[in-house]
Write a protein that holds these residues in place. Structure first.
Motif, PDB file in Angstrom:
ATOM      1  N   ARG A 116       0.721  -1.138   0.100  1.00  0.00           N
ATOM      2  CA  ARG A 116       0.044   0.024   0.004  1.00  0.00           C
ATOM      3  C   ARG A 116       0.774   1.117  -0.133  1.00  0.00           C
ATOM      4  NH1 ARG A 116      -3.450  -1.097   5.289  1.00  0.00           N
ATOM      5  NH2 ARG A 116      -4.875   0.677   4.606  1.00  0.00           N
ATOM      6  N   GLU A 142      -3.210   5.022  -1.851  1.00  0.00           N
ATOM      7  CA  GLU A 142      -4.352   4.994  -0.909  1.00  0.00           C
ATOM      8  C   GLU A 142      -4.796   6.158  -0.109  1.00  0.00           C
ATOM      9  OE1 GLU A 142      -5.879   1.676   2.408  1.00  0.00           O
ATOM     10  OE2 GLU A 142      -4.167   1.071   1.169  1.00  0.00           O
ATOM     11  N   VAL A 143      -3.619   6.504   0.452  1.00  0.00           N
ATOM     12  CA  VAL A 143      -3.713   7.648   1.511  1.00  0.00           C
ATOM     13  C   VAL A 143      -3.002   9.021   1.302  1.00  0.00           C
ATOM     14  CG1 VAL A 143      -3.020   8.209   3.893  1.00  0.00           C
ATOM     15  CG2 VAL A 143      -4.279   6.234   3.395  1.00  0.00           C
ATOM     16  N   GLU A 161       1.819  10.341  11.333  1.00  0.00           N
ATOM     17  CA  GLU A 161       1.165   9.697  12.550  1.00  0.00           C
ATOM     18  C   GLU A 161      -0.400   9.730  11.660  1.00  0.00           C
ATOM     19  OE1 GLU A 161       3.294  10.975  16.542  1.00  0.00           O
ATOM     20  OE2 GLU A 161       1.742  11.977  15.813  1.00  0.00           O
ATOM     21  N   LEU A 164      -0.380   7.241   8.960  1.00  0.00           N
ATOM     22  CA  LEU A 164      -0.551   5.686   9.677  1.00  0.00           C
ATOM     23  C   LEU A 164      -1.863   5.699   9.915  1.00  0.00           C
ATOM     24  CD1 LEU A 164       2.947   5.570  11.599  1.00  0.00           C
ATOM     25  CD2 LEU A 164       2.013   4.260   9.902  1.00  0.00           C
ATOM     26  N   ARG A 165      -2.556   6.509  10.706  1.00  0.00           N
ATOM     27  CA  ARG A 165      -4.276   6.423  11.283  1.00  0.00           C
ATOM     28  C   ARG A 165      -4.874   6.293  10.062  1.00  0.00           C
ATOM     29  NH1 ARG A 165      -2.811  10.819  14.507  1.00  0.00           N
ATOM     30  NH2 ARG A 165      -4.158  12.139  13.214  1.00  0.00           N
ATOM     31  N   ARG A 166      -4.741   6.820   8.974  1.00  0.00           N
ATOM     32  CA  ARG A 166      -5.532   6.534   7.735  1.00  0.00           C
ATOM     33  C   ARG A 166      -5.411   5.130   6.998  1.00  0.00           C
ATOM     34  NH1 ARG A 166      -5.619  12.870   5.246  1.00  0.00           N
ATOM     35  NH2 ARG A 166      -7.006  13.494   6.453  1.00  0.00           N
ATOM     36  N   LEU A 167      -4.102   4.780   7.249  1.00  0.00           N
ATOM     37  CA  LEU A 167      -3.735   3.508   6.733  1.00  0.00           C
ATOM     38  C   LEU A 167      -4.220   2.291   7.726  1.00  0.00           C
ATOM     39  CD1 LEU A 167      -0.179   3.752   5.249  1.00  0.00           C
ATOM     40  CD2 LEU A 167      -1.974   3.272   3.960  1.00  0.00           C
ATOM     41  N   GLY A 168      -4.513   2.766   8.979  1.00  0.00           N
ATOM     42  CA  GLY A 168      -4.894   1.572   9.982  1.00  0.00           C
ATOM     43  C   GLY A 168      -3.516   0.774  10.364  1.00  0.00           C
ATOM     44  N   LEU A 169      -2.616   1.396  10.453  1.00  0.00           N
ATOM     45  CA  LEU A 169      -1.368   0.437  10.666  1.00  0.00           C
ATOM     46  C   LEU A 169      -0.381   0.923  11.680  1.00  0.00           C
ATOM     47  CD1 LEU A 169      -0.159  -0.139   6.692  1.00  0.00           C
ATOM     48  CD2 LEU A 169      -1.471  -1.791   8.125  1.00  0.00           C
ATOM     49  N   PRO A 170       0.221  -0.177  12.326  1.00  0.00           N
ATOM     50  CA  PRO A 170       1.177   0.737  13.142  1.00  0.00           C
ATOM     51  C   PRO A 170       2.539   0.914  12.538  1.00  0.00           C
ATOM     52  CG  PRO A 170       1.279  -1.667  13.366  1.00  0.00           C
ATOM     53  CD  PRO A 170       0.153  -1.017  12.161  1.00  0.00           C
ATOM     54  N   SER A 173       4.685  -1.477  10.611  1.00  0.00           N
ATOM     55  CA  SER A 173       4.158  -2.134   9.348  1.00  0.00           C
ATOM     56  C   SER A 173       4.497  -1.242   8.047  1.00  0.00           C
ATOM     57  CB  SER A 173       2.533  -2.396   9.525  1.00  0.00           C
ATOM     58  OG  SER A 173       2.332  -3.493  10.274  1.00  0.00           O
TER      59      SER A 173
END
Length: 231
Positions: A116, A142-143, A161, A164-170, A173
């Protein structure tokens, strides 16, 4: 936040996402910016000191640059005229501006491997949409996270940050790709490992604290770069 030494995809074959900076990294808009300001200074029979142009900043310092020009010009300075003329010149330069060397291949390789893609930039979101759309790669990301959507600009981690929130990933990753020292600092502050590809106005030693430093994206494949960033 410390950078994790373990960065992996769900299937164990590396990071799930790659988060790119924009200006100077995906496209060399740093050079077109400098050229537009040099052009505008010359319209007032002045020469811009290019050596001090690319200070280690984060966020939009356009108004600071107009203030510097206004001080040099004096009472005859017309801010509206200056802005319209400079932006017109800059936008004409952008018409022929493509992705930086090797970047298009990296985007294709990311798609082939199922990774992604995101952008985390101090520039406004509409700037990202305009340029990525013109290069016909907007739909590959995607983001998008822009500087106008966060409170703190790089080297603060806010825009990473948000991505990462929009990707839903830590952060474990994903891997960041940057072109400046403050960009690398922002990625690290968000907990991301970082690949640095310094733009033409950044000395390689300024970004040597990145996990991997490359002269361009054309130097190696995306996969090899990601392996190097995790070594």
């Amino acid at each position: 936040m410390p950078v994790s030494p373990s960065v992996s995809r769900v299937d164990g074959s590396g990071p799930e996402a790659v988060i790119f900076d924009f200006d100077g990294l995906l496209m060399d808009t740093e050079s077109t910016s400098l050229r537009s300001w040099q052009f505008e200074w010359r319209q007032w029979d002045l020469e811009l000191d290019a050596t001090a142009f690319f200070v280690n900043h984060g966020g939009d310092i356009t108004e600071d640059r107009y203030a510097q020009l206004a001080t040099a010009v004096g009472d005859r300075f017309d801010r509206s005229l200056s802005h319209d003329r400079r932006v017109c010149y800059r936008d004409n330069l952008h018409e022929s501006l493509d992705l930086a060397e090797g970047i298009r291949a990296w985007l294709e390789q990311a798609a082939e491997s199922g990774r992604r893609l995101a952008v985390a930039s101090s520039s406004p979101r509409d700037w990202l949409i305009r340029h990525l759309g013109r290069a016909e790669v907007l739909d590959q990301f995607e983001v998008l996270a822009g500087g106008d959507e966060v409170g703190g600009h790089k080297p603060a981690p806010d825009v990473y940050e948000l991505a990462l929130r929009r990707l839903g990933l830590p952060p474990t990753s994903a891997v960041a790709v940057e072109d400046t020292a403050h960009g690398v600092d922002a990625a690290h502050a968000a907990g991301l490992a970082c690949i640095a590809i310094p733009n033409p106005f950044v000395r390689p030693e300024a970004v040597e604290h990145a996990e991997l430093v490359l002269p361009s994206a054309a130097e190696v494949s995306l996969e090899r770069a990601l392996v190097g960033a995790r070594a």
